[in-house]
Design a protein around this motif. Structure first.
Motif, PDB file in Angstrom:
ATOM      1  N   ARG A  77       4.463  53.641  18.637  1.00 21.04           N
ATOM      2  CA  ARG A  77       3.597  53.967  19.774  1.00 21.04           C
ATOM      3  C   ARG A  77       4.467  54.040  20.908  1.00 21.04           C
ATOM      4  NH1 ARG A  77      -0.484  51.486  16.762  1.00 21.04           N
ATOM      5  NH2 ARG A  77      -2.022  53.040  16.143  1.00 21.04           N
ATOM      6  N   LYS A  78       4.848  55.031  21.886  1.00 20.74           N
ATOM      7  CA  LYS A  78       5.577  54.958  22.842  1.00 20.74           C
ATOM      8  C   LYS A  78       5.214  55.986  23.773  1.00 20.74           C
ATOM      9  CE  LYS A  78       9.063  57.868  20.309  1.00 20.74           C
ATOM     10  NZ  LYS A  78      10.173  57.910  19.751  1.00 20.74           N
ATOM     11  N   ARG A  79       5.752  55.719  25.076  1.00 19.41           N
ATOM     12  CA  ARG A  79       5.473  56.701  25.949  1.00 19.41           C
ATOM     13  C   ARG A  79       7.048  57.330  26.101  1.00 19.41           C
ATOM     14  NH1 ARG A  79       2.310  55.249  31.275  1.00 19.41           N
ATOM     15  NH2 ARG A  79       0.596  54.108  30.331  1.00 19.41           N
ATOM     16  N   ARG A  80       6.974  58.784  26.238  1.00 21.25           N
ATOM     17  CA  ARG A  80       8.139  59.580  26.472  1.00 21.25           C
ATOM     18  C   ARG A  80       8.023  60.249  27.696  1.00 21.25           C
ATOM     19  NH1 ARG A  80      10.549  62.975  21.505  1.00 21.25           N
ATOM     20  NH2 ARG A  80      11.466  60.508  21.109  1.00 21.25           N
ATOM     21  N   TYR A  81       8.958  59.759  28.591  1.00 20.47           N
ATOM     22  CA  TYR A  81       9.220  60.618  29.821  1.00 20.47           C
ATOM     23  C   TYR A  81      10.377  61.607  29.864  1.00 20.47           C
ATOM     24  CZ  TYR A  81       6.442  56.742  31.787  1.00 20.47           C
ATOM     25  OH  TYR A  81       5.514  55.789  32.159  1.00 20.47           O
ATOM     26  N   ALA A  82       9.827  62.761  30.449  1.00 22.36           N
ATOM     27  CA  ALA A  82      10.983  64.076  30.433  1.00 22.36           C
ATOM     28  C   ALA A  82      11.562  63.929  31.746  1.00 22.36           C
ATOM     29  CB  ALA A  82      10.262  65.169  30.131  1.00 22.36           C
ATOM     30  N   ILE A  83      13.038  63.295  31.873  1.00 24.74           N
ATOM     31  CA  ILE A  83      13.591  63.284  33.227  1.00 24.74           C
ATOM     32  C   ILE A  83      14.673  64.499  33.124  1.00 24.74           C
ATOM     33  CG2 ILE A  83      15.043  61.605  34.471  1.00 24.74           C
ATOM     34  CD1 ILE A  83      13.656  59.427  33.107  1.00 24.74           C
ATOM     35  N   PRO A  84      14.707  65.216  33.961  1.00 25.66           N
ATOM     36  CA  PRO A  84      15.654  66.248  34.403  1.00 25.66           C
ATOM     37  C   PRO A  84      17.047  65.758  34.823  1.00 25.66           C
ATOM     38  CG  PRO A  84      14.252  66.745  36.079  1.00 25.66           C
ATOM     39  CD  PRO A  84      13.730  65.626  35.053  1.00 25.66           C
ATOM     40  N   TYR A  85      18.046  66.136  34.102  1.00 30.55           N
ATOM     41  CA  TYR A  85      19.547  65.791  34.425  1.00 30.55           C
ATOM     42  C   TYR A  85      20.159  67.033  34.153  1.00 30.55           C
ATOM     43  CZ  TYR A  85      23.793  63.419  34.653  1.00 30.55           C
ATOM     44  OH  TYR A  85      25.421  62.980  35.246  1.00 30.55           O
ATOM     45  N   GLY A  86      20.673  67.765  35.310  1.00 23.91           N
ATOM     46  CA  GLY A  86      21.753  69.216  35.177  1.00 23.91           C
ATOM     47  C   GLY A  86      21.003  69.901  34.239  1.00 23.91           C
ATOM     48  N   PRO A  87      21.754  70.500  33.235  1.00 23.65           N
ATOM     49  CA  PRO A  87      21.225  71.172  32.413  1.00 23.65           C
ATOM     50  C   PRO A  87      20.264  70.600  30.971  1.00 23.65           C
ATOM     51  CG  PRO A  87      23.447  71.114  31.622  1.00 23.65           C
ATOM     52  CD  PRO A  87      22.994  70.318  32.918  1.00 23.65           C
ATOM     53  N   TYR A  88      20.321  69.254  31.360  1.00 25.61           N
ATOM     54  CA  TYR A  88      19.708  68.700  29.962  1.00 25.61           C
ATOM     55  C   TYR A  88      18.182  68.016  30.447  1.00 25.61           C
ATOM     56  CZ  TYR A  88      24.644  68.805  28.756  1.00 25.61           C
ATOM     57  OH  TYR A  88      25.824  69.414  28.559  1.00 25.61           O
ATOM     58  N   THR A  89      17.641  67.525  29.658  1.00 27.04           N
ATOM     59  CA  THR A  89      16.337  66.724  29.663  1.00 27.04           C
ATOM     60  C   THR A  89      16.624  65.091  29.105  1.00 27.04           C
ATOM     61  OG1 THR A  89      15.173  68.650  30.143  1.00 27.04           O
ATOM     62  CG2 THR A  89      13.995  66.508  29.356  1.00 27.04           C
ATOM     63  N   VAL A  90      16.498  64.214  29.722  1.00 27.31           N
ATOM     64  CA  VAL A  90      16.842  62.748  29.157  1.00 27.31           C
ATOM     65  C   VAL A  90      15.253  62.399  28.778  1.00 27.31           C
ATOM     66  CG1 VAL A  90      17.199  60.408  29.700  1.00 27.31           C
ATOM     67  CG2 VAL A  90      18.649  62.295  30.745  1.00 27.31           C
ATOM     68  N   GLU A  91      15.219  62.252  27.560  1.00 26.94           N
ATOM     69  CA  GLU A  91      13.619  61.725  27.118  1.00 26.94           C
ATOM     70  C   GLU A  91      13.854  60.078  27.008  1.00 26.94           C
ATOM     71  OE1 GLU A  91      12.431  65.429  24.344  1.00 26.94           O
ATOM     72  OE2 GLU A  91      13.669  63.724  23.216  1.00 26.94           O
ATOM     73  N   LEU A  92      13.197  59.651  28.224  1.00 25.18           N
ATOM     74  CA  LEU A  92      13.131  58.054  27.851  1.00 25.18           C
ATOM     75  C   LEU A  92      11.857  57.636  27.260  1.00 25.18           C
ATOM     76  CD1 LEU A  92      13.923  55.279  29.472  1.00 25.18           C
ATOM     77  CD2 LEU A  92      12.443  55.994  31.172  1.00 25.18           C
ATOM     78  N   ASP A  93      11.995  56.566  26.283  1.00 25.39           N
ATOM     79  CA  ASP A  93      10.908  56.448  25.280  1.00 25.39           C
ATOM     80  C   ASP A  93      10.971  54.696  25.553  1.00 25.39           C
ATOM     81  OD1 ASP A  93      10.989  58.680  24.092  1.00 25.39           O
ATOM     82  OD2 ASP A  93      11.853  58.192  22.201  1.00 25.39           O
ATOM     83  N   ILE A  94       9.890  54.563  25.910  1.00 29.22           N
ATOM     84  CA  ILE A  94       9.408  52.952  26.436  1.00 29.22           C
ATOM     85  C   ILE A  94       8.314  52.766  25.061  1.00 29.22           C
ATOM     86  CG2 ILE A  94       8.444  51.420  27.824  1.00 29.22           C
ATOM     87  CD1 ILE A  94       9.270  53.340  30.152  1.00 29.22           C
ATOM     88  N   PHE A  95       8.879  51.875  24.302  1.00 35.34           N
ATOM     89  CA  PHE A  95       7.872  51.421  23.039  1.00 35.34           C
ATOM     90  C   PHE A  95       6.829  50.316  23.547  1.00 35.34           C
ATOM     91  CE2 PHE A  95      11.866  53.450  21.288  1.00 35.34           C
ATOM     92  CZ  PHE A  95      11.502  54.085  19.990  1.00 35.34           C
ATOM     93  N   GLN A  96       5.789  50.440  22.590  1.00 32.91           N
ATOM     94  CA  GLN A  96       4.777  49.652  22.998  1.00 32.91           C
ATOM     95  C   GLN A  96       4.526  48.768  21.531  1.00 32.91           C
ATOM     96  OE1 GLN A  96       1.710  52.714  23.489  1.00 32.91           O
ATOM     97  NE2 GLN A  96       2.562  53.020  25.595  1.00 32.91           N
TER      98      GLN A  96
END
Length: 193
Positions: A118-137
């Protein structure tokens, strides 16, 4: 999709504004590790997290519990159920996603092995990319990954990590979600930097 080209890093520190970005609550489990056969429940949430919260969840709480807290109802567009096949490889590998029904997901999740991630996944734009930040629970609370997908291996290898990224985990054994799910022991896992 066909081909996934992705790099993964441990997170040194959370970016200051991460909570402003949309996120999904992910609940995923594995039917098999080789090849990787994964089922996933995704619940989309847009903003609203309290600043400074890492997981914001009670251990063992499910996505269904969170949906009730934020007023999402079952069967709306915010929820998706997905079956995924992943081939071998760390930087680049085959990947195919197919839709599942809620009923199929609930049947399959009872047949999985290992722990449910189980985790939260944030979609953070960075130029032409998307950084997927996963914070586990849950059992993996404290573990945070940043993943970036690329259109080519050349582009992936030339990408410079952001300052809040820490050690790269792309080629490291033991840190894929499937490996985390099947791990017998978590004590040797470095959860925090």
């Amino acid at each position: 999709m066909g081909q996934e080209i992705e790099r993964k890093w441990r997170v040194r520190r959370l970016p200051e504004d991460y909570h402003r970005y949309p996120y999904k609550l992910l609940e995923q489990a594995y039917l098999c590790q080789n090849p990787t056969l994964r089922i996933r429940k995704e619940s989309s949430i847009f903003g609203g997290e309290e600043e400074g919260s890492i997981s914001g969840e009670k251990e063992g709480s499910s996505i269904s519990d969170k949906n009730e807290q934020v007023g999402l109802s079952e069967g709306k567009e915010q929820e998706e159920y997905i079956f995924c096949y992943k081939g071998r490889g760390r930087l680049s590998r085959e990947e195919y996603n197919l839709p599942l029904t809620k009923e199929a997901y609930e049947t399959l999740v009872r047949k999985t092995e290992g722990r449910v991630i189980r985790k939260r996944r944030y979609a953070i734009p960075y130029g032409p990319y998307t950084v997927e930040l996963d914070i586990f629970q849950g059992e993996l609370e404290g573990l945070c990954y940043a993943e970036v997908e690329f259109p080519s291996e050349e582009e992936a290898l030339s990408f410079q990590p952001l300052d809040w990224f820490s050690e790269e985990l792309t080629g490291e054994k033991g840190y894929s979600n499937a490996e985390l799910s099947f791990a017998k022991e978590l004590s040797n896992l470095k959860l925090k930097d």
